[in-house]
Motif scaffolding. Sequence first.
Motif, PDB file in Angstrom:
ATOM      1  N   ALA A   1      -1.446 -30.207 -17.430  1.00  0.00           N
ATOM      2  CA  ALA A   1      -2.169 -29.421 -18.418  1.00  0.00           C
ATOM      3  C   ALA A   1      -1.404 -28.133 -18.694  1.00  0.00           C
ATOM      4  CB  ALA A   1      -3.571 -29.117 -17.920  1.00  0.00           C
ATOM      5  N   GLN A   2      -1.233 -27.833 -19.933  1.00  0.00           N
ATOM      6  CA  GLN A   2      -0.478 -26.656 -20.333  1.00  0.00           C
ATOM      7  C   GLN A   2      -1.255 -25.373 -20.063  1.00  0.00           C
ATOM      8  OE1 GLN A   2       0.952 -26.906 -24.322  1.00  0.00           O
ATOM      9  NE2 GLN A   2       1.779 -24.852 -24.334  1.00  0.00           N
ATOM     10  N   GLY A   3      -0.577 -24.370 -19.477  1.00  0.00           N
ATOM     11  CA  GLY A   3      -1.191 -23.072 -19.262  1.00  0.00           C
ATOM     12  C   GLY A   3      -1.994 -22.915 -17.991  1.00  0.00           C
ATOM     13  N   VAL A   4      -2.078 -23.959 -17.152  1.00  0.00           N
ATOM     14  CA  VAL A   4      -2.766 -23.832 -15.877  1.00  0.00           C
ATOM     15  C   VAL A   4      -1.718 -23.757 -14.768  1.00  0.00           C
ATOM     16  CG1 VAL A   4      -4.867 -24.979 -16.646  1.00  0.00           C
ATOM     17  CG2 VAL A   4      -3.056 -26.318 -15.593  1.00  0.00           C
ATOM     18  N   VAL A   5      -2.129 -23.271 -13.600  1.00  0.00           N
ATOM     19  CA  VAL A   5      -1.201 -23.076 -12.487  1.00  0.00           C
ATOM     20  C   VAL A   5      -1.601 -23.987 -11.331  1.00  0.00           C
ATOM     21  CG1 VAL A   5      -0.326 -21.405 -10.801  1.00  0.00           C
ATOM     22  CG2 VAL A   5      -0.778 -20.686 -13.152  1.00  0.00           C
ATOM     23  N   PHE A   6      -0.608 -24.649 -10.763  1.00  0.00           N
ATOM     24  CA  PHE A   6      -0.799 -25.466  -9.572  1.00  0.00           C
ATOM     25  C   PHE A   6       0.024 -24.851  -8.448  1.00  0.00           C
ATOM     26  CE2 PHE A   6      -1.950 -28.262 -12.973  1.00  0.00           C
ATOM     27  CZ  PHE A   6      -2.966 -29.040 -12.458  1.00  0.00           C
TER      28      PHE A   6
ATOM     29  N   MET B   1      -2.487 -28.226  -6.054  1.00  0.00           N
ATOM     30  CA  MET B   1      -3.897 -27.957  -6.329  1.00  0.00           C
ATOM     31  C   MET B   1      -3.967 -26.907  -7.434  1.00  0.00           C
ATOM     32  SD  MET B   1      -5.488 -27.821  -2.470  1.00  0.00           S
ATOM     33  CE  MET B   1      -7.168 -27.712  -3.078  1.00  0.00           C
ATOM     34  N   ARG B   2      -4.919 -27.068  -8.323  1.00  0.00           N
ATOM     35  CA  ARG B   2      -5.074 -26.115  -9.427  1.00  0.00           C
ATOM     36  C   ARG B   2      -5.622 -24.795  -8.912  1.00  0.00           C
ATOM     37  NH1 ARG B   2      -8.077 -27.067 -15.242  1.00  0.00           N
ATOM     38  NH2 ARG B   2      -7.648 -24.971 -16.011  1.00  0.00           N
ATOM     39  N   VAL B   3      -4.995 -23.700  -9.297  1.00  0.00           N
ATOM     40  CA  VAL B   3      -5.450 -22.359  -8.916  1.00  0.00           C
ATOM     41  C   VAL B   3      -6.639 -21.995  -9.807  1.00  0.00           C
ATOM     42  CG1 VAL B   3      -4.813 -19.927  -8.693  1.00  0.00           C
ATOM     43  CG2 VAL B   3      -3.119 -21.713  -8.203  1.00  0.00           C
ATOM     44  N   PRO B   4      -7.800 -21.687  -9.212  1.00  0.00           N
ATOM     45  CA  PRO B   4      -8.993 -21.394 -10.007  1.00  0.00           C
ATOM     46  C   PRO B   4      -8.898 -20.051 -10.732  1.00  0.00           C
ATOM     47  CG  PRO B   4      -9.426 -20.959  -7.702  1.00  0.00           C
ATOM     48  CD  PRO B   4      -8.050 -21.581  -7.773  1.00  0.00           C
ATOM     49  N   GLY B   5      -9.553 -19.986 -11.872  1.00  0.00           N
ATOM     50  CA  GLY B   5      -9.669 -18.723 -12.586  1.00  0.00           C
ATOM     51  C   GLY B   5      -8.484 -18.357 -13.465  1.00  0.00           C
ATOM     52  N   LEU B   6      -7.500 -19.240 -13.572  1.00  0.00           N
ATOM     53  CA  LEU B   6      -6.340 -18.943 -14.412  1.00  0.00           C
ATOM     54  C   LEU B   6      -6.230 -19.974 -15.522  1.00  0.00           C
ATOM     55  CD1 LEU B   6      -3.651 -18.125 -11.707  1.00  0.00           C
ATOM     56  CD2 LEU B   6      -4.999 -16.519 -13.053  1.00  0.00           C
ATOM     57  N   ALA B   7      -6.071 -19.486 -16.759  1.00  0.00           N
ATOM     58  CA  ALA B   7      -5.882 -20.361 -17.910  1.00  0.00           C
ATOM     59  C   ALA B   7      -4.940 -19.669 -18.880  1.00  0.00           C
ATOM     60  CB  ALA B   7      -7.218 -20.660 -18.576  1.00  0.00           C
ATOM     61  N   MET B   8      -4.292 -20.426 -19.712  1.00  0.00           N
ATOM     62  CA  MET B   8      -3.365 -19.887 -20.713  1.00  0.00           C
ATOM     63  C   MET B   8      -2.252 -19.071 -20.065  1.00  0.00           C
ATOM     64  SD  MET B   8      -6.230 -18.969 -23.644  1.00  0.00           S
ATOM     65  CE  MET B   8      -5.101 -17.919 -24.508  1.00  0.00           C
ATOM     66  N   VAL B   9      -1.766 -19.493 -18.923  1.00  0.00           N
ATOM     67  CA  VAL B   9      -0.705 -18.780 -18.217  1.00  0.00           C
ATOM     68  C   VAL B   9       0.635 -19.101 -18.870  1.00  0.00           C
ATOM     69  CG1 VAL B   9       0.511 -18.593 -16.010  1.00  0.00           C
ATOM     70  CG2 VAL B   9      -1.981 -18.723 -16.074  1.00  0.00           C
ATOM     71  N   SER B  10       1.433 -18.063 -19.090  1.00  0.00           N
ATOM     72  CA  SER B  10       2.736 -18.259 -19.726  1.00  0.00           C
ATOM     73  C   SER B  10       3.908 -18.025 -18.786  1.00  0.00           C
ATOM     74  CB  SER B  10       2.867 -17.351 -20.950  1.00  0.00           C
ATOM     75  OG  SER B  10       2.727 -15.999 -20.560  1.00  0.00           O
ATOM     76  N   ARG B  11       3.710 -17.271 -17.696  1.00  0.00           N
ATOM     77  CA  ARG B  11       4.791 -16.990 -16.753  1.00  0.00           C
ATOM     78  C   ARG B  11       4.243 -16.930 -15.332  1.00  0.00           C
ATOM     79  NH1 ARG B  11       5.805 -13.895 -21.204  1.00  0.00           N
ATOM     80  NH2 ARG B  11       7.849 -14.095 -22.120  1.00  0.00           N
ATOM     81  N   VAL B  12       5.063 -17.387 -14.391  1.00  0.00           N
ATOM     82  CA  VAL B  12       4.698 -17.346 -12.979  1.00  0.00           C
ATOM     83  C   VAL B  12       5.898 -16.837 -12.193  1.00  0.00           C
ATOM     84  CG1 VAL B  12       4.028 -18.711 -10.968  1.00  0.00           C
ATOM     85  CG2 VAL B  12       3.105 -19.278 -13.221  1.00  0.00           C
TER      86      VAL B  12
ATOM     87  N   SER C   1       3.288 -13.195  -1.942  1.00  0.00           N
ATOM     88  CA  SER C   1       2.570 -12.954  -3.193  1.00  0.00           C
ATOM     89  C   SER C   1       2.974 -13.945  -4.268  1.00  0.00           C
ATOM     90  CB  SER C   1       2.798 -11.525  -3.700  1.00  0.00           C
ATOM     91  OG  SER C   1       4.147 -11.329  -4.053  1.00  0.00           O
ATOM     92  N   LEU C   2       2.110 -14.102  -5.229  1.00  0.00           N
ATOM     93  CA  LEU C   2       2.369 -14.935  -6.391  1.00  0.00           C
ATOM     94  C   LEU C   2       1.715 -14.239  -7.562  1.00  0.00           C
ATOM     95  CD1 LEU C   2       3.462 -17.798  -7.277  1.00  0.00           C
ATOM     96  CD2 LEU C   2       1.110 -18.554  -7.044  1.00  0.00           C
ATOM     97  N   CYS C   3       2.425 -14.017  -8.626  1.00  0.00           N
ATOM     98  CA  CYS C   3       1.881 -13.302  -9.778  1.00  0.00           C
ATOM     99  C   CYS C   3       1.954 -14.168 -11.021  1.00  0.00           C
ATOM    100  CB  CYS C   3       2.661 -12.021 -10.039  1.00  0.00           C
ATOM    101  SG  CYS C   3       2.671 -10.872  -8.668  1.00  0.00           S
ATOM    102  N   CYS C   4       0.962 -14.061 -11.871  1.00  0.00           N
ATOM    103  CA  CYS C   4       0.921 -14.811 -13.116  1.00  0.00           C
ATOM    104  C   CYS C   4       0.623 -13.871 -14.258  1.00  0.00           C
ATOM    105  CB  CYS C   4      -0.170 -15.869 -13.075  1.00  0.00           C
ATOM    106  SG  CYS C   4      -0.008 -17.004 -11.714  1.00  0.00           S
ATOM    107  N   VAL C   5       1.264 -14.087 -15.382  1.00  0.00           N
ATOM    108  CA  VAL C   5       0.979 -13.308 -16.582  1.00  0.00           C
ATOM    109  C   VAL C   5       0.420 -14.267 -17.619  1.00  0.00           C
ATOM    110  CG1 VAL C   5       1.956 -11.826 -18.369  1.00  0.00           C
ATOM    111  CG2 VAL C   5       2.884 -11.747 -16.054  1.00  0.00           C
ATOM    112  N   SER C   6      -0.771 -14.008 -18.085  1.00  0.00           N
ATOM    113  CA  SER C   6      -1.393 -14.896 -19.065  1.00  0.00           C
ATOM    114  C   SER C   6      -1.069 -14.432 -20.476  1.00  0.00           C
ATOM    115  CB  SER C   6      -2.902 -14.960 -18.860  1.00  0.00           C
ATOM    116  OG  SER C   6      -3.497 -13.775 -19.306  1.00  0.00           O
ATOM    117  N   SER C   7      -1.226 -15.308 -21.414  1.00  0.00           N
ATOM    118  CA  SER C   7      -0.925 -14.973 -22.813  1.00  0.00           C
ATOM    119  C   SER C   7      -1.904 -13.954 -23.386  1.00  0.00           C
ATOM    120  CB  SER C   7      -0.911 -16.243 -23.651  1.00  0.00           C
ATOM    121  OG  SER C   7      -2.167 -16.871 -23.593  1.00  0.00           O
TER     122      SER C   7
END
Length: 87
Positions: free
Chosen positions: A1-6, A29-40, A47-53
């Motif tokens: 699925a596009q934009g989700v993080v595993f 496993m899918r990381v809860p609470g994140l959608a439309m993620v463009s960068r990881v 640590s792990l950081c995500c930037v959403s659109s």
Amino acid sequence: AQGVVFAWGSNLHGQLGLGAALREAPQPMRVPGLAMVSRVAAGSAHSLCCVSSSSFCFAFGSSKQGQLGAGSVASSALPLRIEALQD
């Protein structure tokens, strides 16, 4: 699925964003609470950081040296929105 993080592997510091009860994830496993993620970006084991659109930045894992960017050294095993990086 596009934009989700595993995430998978060791979660000793909460770096997978899957909560503190899970010590490891041997398969993606899918990381809860994140959608439309463009960068990881992932740190070594802390640590792990995500930037959403939507211009929000999220971080999770150990923050012993403040690497989550939340303004404290408190760790988070679930995605935490980093207020300092909002537009």
